[in-house]
Design a protein around this motif. Structure first.
Motif, PDB file in Angstrom:
ATOM      1  N   ILE A 261      34.045  19.825  -3.941  1.00  0.00           N
ATOM      2  CA  ILE A 261      33.336  18.791  -3.170  1.00  0.00           C
ATOM      3  C   ILE A 261      33.302  19.145  -1.695  1.00  0.00           C
ATOM      4  O   ILE A 261      32.261  19.070  -1.035  1.00  0.00           O
ATOM      5  CB  ILE A 261      34.008  17.419  -3.367  1.00  0.00           C
ATOM      6  CG1 ILE A 261      33.660  16.882  -4.749  1.00  0.00           C
ATOM      7  CG2 ILE A 261      33.557  16.440  -2.302  1.00  0.00           C
ATOM      8  CD1 ILE A 261      34.306  15.559  -5.055  1.00  0.00           C
TER       9      ILE A 261
ATOM     10  N   ALA B  13      30.557  10.957  -3.498  1.00  0.00           N
ATOM     11  CA  ALA B  13      31.951  11.321  -3.764  1.00  0.00           C
ATOM     12  C   ALA B  13      32.884  10.193  -3.369  1.00  0.00           C
ATOM     13  O   ALA B  13      33.799   9.817  -4.113  1.00  0.00           O
ATOM     14  CB  ALA B  13      32.301  12.589  -2.977  1.00  0.00           C
TER      15      ALA B  13
ATOM     16  N   ARG C  78      23.398  15.952   2.309  1.00  0.00           N
ATOM     17  CA  ARG C  78      24.848  16.140   2.317  1.00  0.00           C
ATOM     18  C   ARG C  78      25.567  14.811   2.521  1.00  0.00           C
ATOM     19  O   ARG C  78      26.580  14.530   1.903  1.00  0.00           O
ATOM     20  CB  ARG C  78      25.210  17.116   3.433  1.00  0.00           C
ATOM     21  CG  ARG C  78      26.489  17.868   3.133  1.00  0.00           C
ATOM     22  CD  ARG C  78      26.709  18.957   4.132  1.00  0.00           C
ATOM     23  NE  ARG C  78      25.777  20.057   3.950  1.00  0.00           N
ATOM     24  CZ  ARG C  78      24.957  20.491   4.908  1.00  0.00           C
ATOM     25  NH1 ARG C  78      24.945  19.912   6.083  1.00  0.00           N
ATOM     26  NH2 ARG C  78      24.167  21.510   4.686  1.00  0.00           N
TER      27      ARG C  78
ATOM     28  N   VAL D  62      20.574  25.653   4.180  1.00  0.00           N
ATOM     29  CA  VAL D  62      19.881  24.463   3.662  1.00  0.00           C
ATOM     30  C   VAL D  62      19.339  23.576   4.769  1.00  0.00           C
ATOM     31  O   VAL D  62      18.356  22.876   4.585  1.00  0.00           O
ATOM     32  CB  VAL D  62      20.784  23.621   2.750  1.00  0.00           C
ATOM     33  CG1 VAL D  62      20.854  24.218   1.382  1.00  0.00           C
ATOM     34  CG2 VAL D  62      22.145  23.431   3.379  1.00  0.00           C
ATOM     35  N   ASP D  63      19.993  23.589   5.918  1.00  0.00           N
ATOM     36  CA  ASP D  63      19.533  22.691   6.988  1.00  0.00           C
ATOM     37  C   ASP D  63      18.174  23.113   7.528  1.00  0.00           C
ATOM     38  O   ASP D  63      17.475  22.313   8.155  1.00  0.00           O
ATOM     39  CB  ASP D  63      20.553  22.666   8.124  1.00  0.00           C
ATOM     40  CG  ASP D  63      21.772  21.856   7.717  1.00  0.00           C
ATOM     41  OD1 ASP D  63      21.669  21.209   6.638  1.00  0.00           O
ATOM     42  OD2 ASP D  63      22.786  21.849   8.425  1.00  0.00           O
TER      43      ASP D  63
ATOM     44  N   PHE E 186      30.942  21.823  -1.051  1.00  0.00           N
ATOM     45  CA  PHE E 186      29.572  21.323  -1.214  1.00  0.00           C
ATOM     46  C   PHE E 186      29.113  20.574   0.040  1.00  0.00           C
ATOM     47  O   PHE E 186      27.978  20.682   0.492  1.00  0.00           O
ATOM     48  CB  PHE E 186      29.519  20.422  -2.438  1.00  0.00           C
ATOM     49  CG  PHE E 186      28.156  19.864  -2.714  1.00  0.00           C
ATOM     50  CD1 PHE E 186      27.234  20.617  -3.446  1.00  0.00           C
ATOM     51  CD2 PHE E 186      27.776  18.618  -2.242  1.00  0.00           C
ATOM     52  CE1 PHE E 186      25.972  20.113  -3.697  1.00  0.00           C
ATOM     53  CE2 PHE E 186      26.516  18.117  -2.483  1.00  0.00           C
ATOM     54  CZ  PHE E 186      25.608  18.864  -3.221  1.00  0.00           C
ATOM     55  N   LEU E 187      30.042  19.779   0.590  1.00  0.00           N
ATOM     56  CA  LEU E 187      29.667  18.967   1.742  1.00  0.00           C
ATOM     57  C   LEU E 187      29.617  19.795   3.022  1.00  0.00           C
ATOM     58  O   LEU E 187      28.843  19.504   3.923  1.00  0.00           O
ATOM     59  CB  LEU E 187      30.657  17.818   1.917  1.00  0.00           C
ATOM     60  CG  LEU E 187      30.610  16.739   0.825  1.00  0.00           C
ATOM     61  CD1 LEU E 187      31.674  15.688   1.100  1.00  0.00           C
ATOM     62  CD2 LEU E 187      29.237  16.103   0.767  1.00  0.00           C
TER      63      LEU E 187
ATOM     64  N   ILE F 119      26.958  26.724  -1.819  1.00  0.00           N
ATOM     65  CA  ILE F 119      26.866  25.380  -2.395  1.00  0.00           C
ATOM     66  C   ILE F 119      26.778  25.483  -3.912  1.00  0.00           C
ATOM     67  O   ILE F 119      27.438  24.735  -4.649  1.00  0.00           O
ATOM     68  CB  ILE F 119      25.643  24.656  -1.818  1.00  0.00           C
ATOM     69  CG1 ILE F 119      25.888  24.334  -0.339  1.00  0.00           C
ATOM     70  CG2 ILE F 119      25.324  23.396  -2.596  1.00  0.00           C
ATOM     71  CD1 ILE F 119      24.675  23.825   0.382  1.00  0.00           C
TER      72      ILE F 119
ATOM     73  N   ALA G  80      25.610  13.026  -0.661  1.00  0.00           N
ATOM     74  CA  ALA G  80      26.633  13.583  -1.554  1.00  0.00           C
ATOM     75  C   ALA G  80      28.007  13.071  -1.158  1.00  0.00           C
ATOM     76  O   ALA G  80      28.825  12.708  -2.001  1.00  0.00           O
ATOM     77  CB  ALA G  80      26.588  15.106  -1.491  1.00  0.00           C
ATOM     78  N   GLY G  81      28.242  13.001   0.139  1.00  0.00           N
ATOM     79  CA  GLY G  81      29.500  12.475   0.630  1.00  0.00           C
ATOM     80  C   GLY G  81      29.709  11.045   0.185  1.00  0.00           C
ATOM     81  O   GLY G  81      30.760  10.681  -0.355  1.00  0.00           O
TER      82      GLY G  81
ATOM     83  N   LYS H  41      29.621  23.513   3.508  1.00  0.00           N
ATOM     84  CA  LYS H  41      28.915  24.788   3.618  1.00  0.00           C
ATOM     85  C   LYS H  41      27.411  24.588   3.744  1.00  0.00           C
ATOM     86  O   LYS H  41      26.852  23.579   3.285  1.00  0.00           O
ATOM     87  CB  LYS H  41      29.223  25.694   2.409  1.00  0.00           C
ATOM     88  CG  LYS H  41      30.690  26.015   2.222  1.00  0.00           C
ATOM     89  CD  LYS H  41      31.337  26.594   3.465  1.00  0.00           C
ATOM     90  CE  LYS H  41      31.068  28.087   3.553  1.00  0.00           C
ATOM     91  NZ  LYS H  41      31.845  28.679   4.691  1.00  0.00           N
ATOM     92  N   ARG H  42      26.752  25.580   4.436  1.00  0.00           N
ATOM     93  CA  ARG H  42      25.308  25.488   4.617  1.00  0.00           C
ATOM     94  C   ARG H  42      24.551  26.520   3.782  1.00  0.00           C
ATOM     95  O   ARG H  42      23.357  26.364   3.570  1.00  0.00           O
ATOM     96  CB  ARG H  42      24.966  25.694   6.093  1.00  0.00           C
ATOM     97  CG  ARG H  42      25.290  24.456   6.902  1.00  0.00           C
ATOM     98  CD  ARG H  42      24.981  24.636   8.360  1.00  0.00           C
ATOM     99  NE  ARG H  42      24.964  23.329   9.004  1.00  0.00           N
ATOM    100  CZ  ARG H  42      26.031  22.576   9.196  1.00  0.00           C
ATOM    101  NH1 ARG H  42      27.221  22.990   8.788  1.00  0.00           N
ATOM    102  NH2 ARG H  42      25.935  21.397   9.784  1.00  0.00           N
TER     103      ARG H  42
END
Lengths: 100, 642
Positions: free
Chosen positions: A19, B628, B621, A92-93, A22-23, A31, B624-625, A25-26
């Motif tokens: 998690i 979670a 993101r 991704v950004d 996932f939150l 991801i 997603a946060g 990393k870019r």
């Protein structure tokens, strides 16, 4: 015999790492890997419980998850390659044309 | 002879069809086509009415026809249909409206020939005919009210016909708003009638009134509210102020709506409801006093006006006062008689005045007229007939009708009778004076306009023919009501007997019959006296009037400013209304409460939104946060609540 709690704690740690990655990393590939990590954390709990209760259904579920993960990897990596070809970036950004 | 009652439907709907045709297509049609449509759709109802007359003559029995549609409004215990009914009173009104209306339509074709919006004018005129015919044909208060409002609308549209002129637009608004006050009374009267009689049909209401010996406060209340409605429509004190301003409209409109037909709707309504009024002597007294006061007041104002149409406007108010007085003393048929003759001679006077205005290329001020006698002979002679008729000189129309009213007033069984009669006589003198003043100032003496500038010309035949026809009617129109004292049979009154219960007649016994010639002689003398003074002031010694006006300056100013009634209304009614509207209704209620509460509602929503909006960041993101976090929260709840 290793107690079940050890497996579960390890799975939880792996899941949380997934998690967090996932939150944070870019990079799309990272991801993607973190999603795999979360899936495998779940797999670990399935296998651990299957071993504990001497039940085979947990292991069968793991196979299902691995099949889905493999299919997802195939499609996902194809998308990532297409994305890279189009945008020359894996951040991704920067892939936010649809936003707004 | 047979008469198909379904033809009654056609009487109002034909002008309405004319209105629709001209109103929708008129802009693209040539003027000849517009004229043809307007005239044909006015002539056709006149033909049907003529047929109705013939049928009535041949039938012999008291006329009473009616047609009704399916229910229009139907609730438990209360029902109104679209229904028309014809009796002798309606027949007279129909004759006046369609006949005089048609003549005025012909005249308009000439008078308006060079105006912009020709099609619009005729569309409105036909619309007016439609509503007026609905008004006189209706057999219930509600349908009468439809016509009543409709003629108000047509009047508003036609007064404001030259809507680019501020004064015309304002006059239209004034007429409409003042009439609304009267309509309000009419509406309340209808509510009271529903409450007490449970029906709005004339027949039901009048039968119920006659059947039971009902008297009492509510009848008087109904009658007084109806009187309020009538004062609005028929321009009586206190609501007469709109009529003089209504002269901003084209002259044929003044003739048709503001002299011959619409303004008589109030008198018609009172006559129609005579069964109610007969039960309320108090209301009748109020009508008589209002009528007499209006007649006198308007006549005095009329003496000092300079605009030829305004003189006629005040004269109309004054004559309507006579009719009101007649209704008030219970002489309904005399009132309707005067209504009819007035329609003839006042339409004539207005149209002739229009012809004078036309000849002088739009000049309405009598101070710059004069000497037109030889230049426009047809207009002069026809107008002369009108002037002699309204002044009450025998044997012209108003001599008989006005005398009938004065005679009946004299015989009224009330202590006020002699006073009202005296007021009526004095008004007759004033009427004669101001009409001959108009006559002398317009047609006699030296021309006071610039003869090189103005090319004086007689009007075309399309205008003079209606004038001649109306002049003939103004002469012979009174002969249908020659009283017994002059060897006649008072046919007009007997014609209306089936409508107005004959017991309301004043019995013509010998003593009163002897009084009639004396009274008539007196009224002829007053008319001649008016003629003499007008001749002296405006022909023999033209300066006399100005000197006299100077000598009694306060009185003259009072008359010249129309008793300051407009100013008083403006100060005490209009201005407070404006203040209340602007500051209380506009400022406090609208800006404060309505807009304020709306602002509070939107502000709250917007504020809440600006906080909640942050959750929807669009950042995957953060979603997603939240996901979670939510999952962790659910697990925590499950774990710690067991």
């Amino acid at each position: 015999m290793v107690p079940i709690a050890y497996y579960l704690i390890l799975a939880a740690i792996l899941f949380c790492i997934g998690i967090a990655a996932f939150l944070i990393k870019r990079n799309v590939i990272t991801i993607f890997m973190s999603i795999e990590l979360m899936l495998n954390a779940v797999n670990l709990t399935f296998v651990a419980f299957a071993h504990m209760w001497h039940q085979v259904s947990g292991q069968i579920f793991v196979f299902f998850v691995m099949v889905v993960a493999a299919a997802e990897a195939a499609v996902g990596l194809a998308i990532i390659i297409a994305l890279f070809r189009a945008r020359q970036t894996l951040n991704v950004d920067n892939v936010n044309l649809m936003k707004n | 002879m047979q008469f198909n009652t379904n033809l009654l439907w056609l009487i109002p709907t034909l002008p309405f069809a004319g209105f629709l045709l001209n109103g929708t297509l008129g802009r693209k049609l040539p003027r000849a086509a517009v004229t043809a449509i307007a005239l044909l759709f006015t002539l056709a109802p006149a033909v049907i009415v003529a047929q109705l007359w013939l049928f009535m003559k041949s039938a012999g029995a008291p006329l009473s026809l009616s047609v009704a549609s399916r229910p229009w409004i139907a609730v438990t215990g209360f029902q109104v249909n679209f229904a028309f009914a014809v009796d002798h009173l309606t027949l007279i009104m129909l004759g006046v409206v369609t006949g005089v209306g048609f003549l005025i339509h012909i005249y308009s074709a000439g008078y308006m020939a060079h105006e912009e919006g020709y099609w619009r004018f005729f569309a409105y005129l036909n619309l007016f005919m439609f509503f007026m015919l609905v008004l006189v044909l209706s057999s219930s208060f509600l349908l009468l009210f439809v016509g009543w409002e409709g003629v108000g609308l047509a009047s508003y549209l036609l007064i404001g016909f030259y809507f680019t002129k501020d004064s015309a637009a304002n006059a239209g608004k004034k007429a409409f708003i003042v009439n609304r006050i009267g309509d309000f009374g009419f509406l309340l009267a209808m509510f009271l009638i529903i409450a007490h009689f449970g029906s709005l049909n004339f027949a039901d209401v009048f039968t119920k009134v006659s059947a039971t010996p009902m008297t009492g406060g509510f009848l008087t209340a109904i009658c007084l509210l109806l009187v309020l409605g009538a004062t609005g429509k028929s321009a009586q004190i206190p609501l007469y102020i709109w009529l003089p301003d209504a002269m901003e409209g084209p002259t044929p409109v003044s003739a048709l709506i503001h002299a011959a037909t619409m303004v008589t709707a109030g008198i018609y309504m009172v006559a129609r409801c005579h069964t109610l009024f007969d039960r309320s002597p108090y209301a009748l007294g109020v009508i008589a006093i209002i009528g007499a006061a209006t007649a006198l007041m308007a006549a005095t104002i009329g003496m000092v006006q300079h605009d030829i149409k305004r003189v006629l406007a005040y004269s109309t108010v004054s004559q309507l006062g006579y009719m009101f007085m007649a209704c008030g003393v219970g002489a309904y048929s005399a009132g309707i008689f005067h209504l009819m003759t007035h329609a003839f001679f006042k339409a004539l006077l207005f149209l002739a005045a229009g012809s004078v205005i036309h000849a002088l290329s739009g000049e309405q001020d009598m101070r710059v007229m004069g000497g037109l006698r030889k230049r426009i002979p047809v207009t002069f002679w026809t107008m002369t007939m009108g002037v002699f008729a309204i002044a009450g000189l025998p044997p012209l129309a108003a001599f008989f009708s006005k005398d009938e009213i004065l005679y009946q007033t004299f015989l009224w069984d009330n202590p006020l009778a002699k006073l009202l009669w005296a007021v009526g006589m004095f008004t007759a003198f004033l009427t004669s004076f101001y009409m001959f003043r108009l006559w002398f100032k317009t047609f006699f003496g030296a021309p006071r306009f610039d003869e090189h500038e103005v090319h004086v010309h007689e009007s075309p035949a399309v205008m003079t023919i209606p004038l001649i026809l109306l002049a003939i009617l103004s002469i012979v129109g009174g002969w249908v009501g020659v009283p017994l004292a002059f060897g006649g049979h008072n046919e007009f009154e007997h014609f209306l007997d089936p409508v107005f219960n004959p017991t309301t007649h004043i019995v013509e016994h010998v003593a009163t019959r002897n009084a009639e010639p004396i009274l008539a002689a007196a009224s002829v003398l007053t008319a001649l006296l008016g003629l003499y003074f007008a001749w002296l002031f405006y022909y023999k010694k033209p300066g006399t009037a100005a000197t006299l006006a100077e000598r009694i300056k306060p009185v003259y100013n009072l008359l010249d400013h129309k008793y300051w009634v407009d100013e008083i209304y403006g100060r005490f009614i209009v201005a407070p209304l404006f203040i209340v509207s602007r500051y209380v209704l506009g400022g406090l209620i609208d800006t404060g409460i309505v807009q304020g509460s709306a602002a509070v509602a939107t502000g709250t929503t917007r504020g809440a939104g600006s906080i909640v909006r942050r959750m929807q960041s669009g950042n995957i993101r953060s979603y997603a946060g939240w996901l979670a976090f939510g999952a962790a929260a659910v697990i925590a709840i499950v774990l710690f609540t067991h």
